[in-house]
Design an enzyme around this catalytic site. Structure first.
Site, PDB file in Angstrom:
ATOM      1  N   GLU A   1      29.197  40.939  40.445  1.00  0.00           N
ATOM      2  CA  GLU A   1      30.120  41.443  41.536  1.00  0.00           C
ATOM      3  C   GLU A   1      29.661  42.876  41.746  1.00  0.00           C
ATOM      4  O   GLU A   1      29.983  43.447  42.785  1.00  0.00           O
ATOM      5  CB  GLU A   1      31.564  41.470  41.513  1.00  0.00           C
TER       6      GLU A   1
ATOM      7  N   ASP B   1      34.810  30.831  47.579  1.00  0.00           N
ATOM      8  CA  ASP B   1      35.468  29.381  47.346  1.00  0.00           C
ATOM      9  C   ASP B   1      36.887  29.515  48.369  1.00  0.00           C
ATOM     10  O   ASP B   1      37.187  30.377  48.794  1.00  0.00           O
ATOM     11  CB  ASP B   1      35.959  29.193  45.980  1.00  0.00           C
TER      12      ASP B   1
HETATM   13  N1  SAH Z   1      35.530  34.377  33.527  1.00  0.00           N
HETATM   14  C1  SAH Z   1      35.545  33.532  34.369  1.00  0.00           C
HETATM   15  C2  SAH Z   1      36.786  33.462  35.191  1.00  0.00           C
HETATM   16  C3  SAH Z   1      36.541  34.370  36.659  1.00  0.00           C
HETATM   17  S1  SAH Z   1      38.204  34.054  37.351  1.00  0.00           S
HETATM   18  C4  SAH Z   1      34.251  33.170  35.005  1.00  0.00           C
HETATM   19  O1  SAH Z   1      33.217  34.119  34.882  1.00  0.00           O
HETATM   20  O2  SAH Z   1      33.754  32.375  35.298  1.00  0.00           O
HETATM   21  C5  SAH Z   1      37.691  34.468  39.082  1.00  0.00           C
HETATM   22  C6  SAH Z   1      37.532  35.826  39.269  1.00  0.00           C
HETATM   23  O3  SAH Z   1      37.134  35.762  40.863  1.00  0.00           O
HETATM   24  C7  SAH Z   1      38.580  36.727  39.612  1.00  0.00           C
HETATM   25  O4  SAH Z   1      38.209  38.124  38.856  1.00  0.00           O
HETATM   26  C8  SAH Z   1      39.049  36.782  40.735  1.00  0.00           C
HETATM   27  O5  SAH Z   1      39.552  37.960  41.274  1.00  0.00           O
HETATM   28  C9  SAH Z   1      38.193  36.187  41.888  1.00  0.00           C
HETATM   29  N2  SAH Z   1      38.429  35.002  42.370  1.00  0.00           N
HETATM   30  C10 SAH Z   1      37.533  34.108  43.039  1.00  0.00           C
HETATM   31  N3  SAH Z   1      38.053  32.912  43.693  1.00  0.00           N
HETATM   32  C11 SAH Z   1      39.564  33.149  43.089  1.00  0.00           C
HETATM   33  C12 SAH Z   1      40.434  31.906  43.331  1.00  0.00           C
HETATM   34  N4  SAH Z   1      40.236  31.034  44.083  1.00  0.00           N
HETATM   35  N5  SAH Z   1      41.810  32.270  42.775  1.00  0.00           N
HETATM   36  C13 SAH Z   1      41.854  33.608  41.971  1.00  0.00           C
HETATM   37  N6  SAH Z   1      40.986  34.430  41.723  1.00  0.00           N
HETATM   38  C14 SAH Z   1      39.549  34.135  42.412  1.00  0.00           C
END
Ligand code: SAH
Length: 269
Positions: free
Chosen positions: A29, A232
């Protein structure tokens, strides 16, 4: 544009040397920001509370850049350190989020005007969503910073929106401004996102950090702003859409937005 270390005072106003705090949850990001700062000014990296804080300049603007990691506690702890250990004059968060508003699609950009913690509920003692003893449910982003971010997004879309959409197979991006909601959940079901829409009909995007940052900045009187690219739509497709967007597209958006935002800031200093 003032050169790094240039102490010239222009138009009678002292040039602030307090840095801007820039943070994201995940490395993708931030795009290439840390490398760009290293190339421009060199970097000083300070480790504090298990996080690396990178100090340098970008387009002449002094910045402290770090990763909060995921969730509200991580975000609050990190922004508190930015304020107390690095004396930032303002905070900007950049990252991805799930689209909640009906018009908000993957590839769009949401700039927060307000932020709320959708999982905070001490009712019936306090109204749902209100931070107990603070008396606030919606925290305002700094209007000037949010406008500067939105202007950077609009310039990106005018200059590269069509090419970006063609490259990634998304629709041409749109910029939305309004309510971003945060909670300690990755929202990934049609029922989950519909429940958020029902409870908060003006919510545009859902994520896991923004409102925590906004609360801490509110309490310390530090201006803050949040910009989120939609990875998403918080429904059953969210896990796959999020991972693909994060790995392939998020950095392109962050580079495009932050470069324009910081270039405008550097030239205004
Ligand atoms: N460490 C994991 C999980 C990331 S959680 C990984 O790298 O795959 C998702 C991150 O994206 C969070 O920082 C949140 O702020 C954001 N995000 C994107 N889509 C989201 C959703 N549908 N619900 C909640 N947060 C979301």
């Amino acid at each position: 544009m003032s050169a790094p270390g240039d102490d010239t005072v222009r138009s009678g106003a002292p040039v602030s040397h307090r840095p801007l705090g820039i943070l994201a949850a995940l490395p993708q990001e931030l795009g290439d920001l840390i490398e760009a700062m290293r190339a421009e000014s060199g970097l000083r990296t300070i480790t504090h509370g298990q996080r690396d804080y990178h100090l340098g300049t970008f387009h002449g603007a002094p910045c402290v850049v770090t990763l909060a990691r995921v969730g509200k506690v991580a975000a609050a702890a990190t922004v508190s350190a930015l304020i107390h250990a690095f004396d930032v004059e303002a905070v900007v968060f950049t990252g991805v989020a799930g689209g909640v508003g009906q018009e908000v699609r993957v590839g769009d950009i949401v700039v927060a005007s307000e932020l709320l913690q959708h999982d905070l509920d001490a009712s019936p003692l306090f109204p749902r969503f209100e931070v107990p003893l603070l008396g606030v449910s919606r925290f305002s982003a700094n209007a000037s910073l949010a406008s500067q971010l939105a202007a950077a997004c609009e310039r990106f879309i005018a200059e590269e929106g069509a090419a970006t959409a063609a490259r990634f197979g998304t629709r041409e991006p749109r910029v939305h401004r309004g309510l971003i909601i945060s909670g300690d959940q990755f929202v990934a079901s049609a029922a989950g996102v519909q429940a958020l829409r029902d409870a908060l009909p003006d919510a545009l995007a859902v994520e896991m950090e923004g409102a925590a940052i906004a609360q801490v900045c509110h309490e310390y009187g530090v201006p803050c702003a949040v910009v989120r690219t939609i990875s998403d739509t918080a429904d059953d497709h969210a896990p796959a859409s999020f991972v693909a967007f994060l790995t392939e597209i998020a950095g392109t958006y962050s580079n495009a937005i932050l470069t324009r935002f910081l270039a405008a800031r550097g030239s205004a200093a």
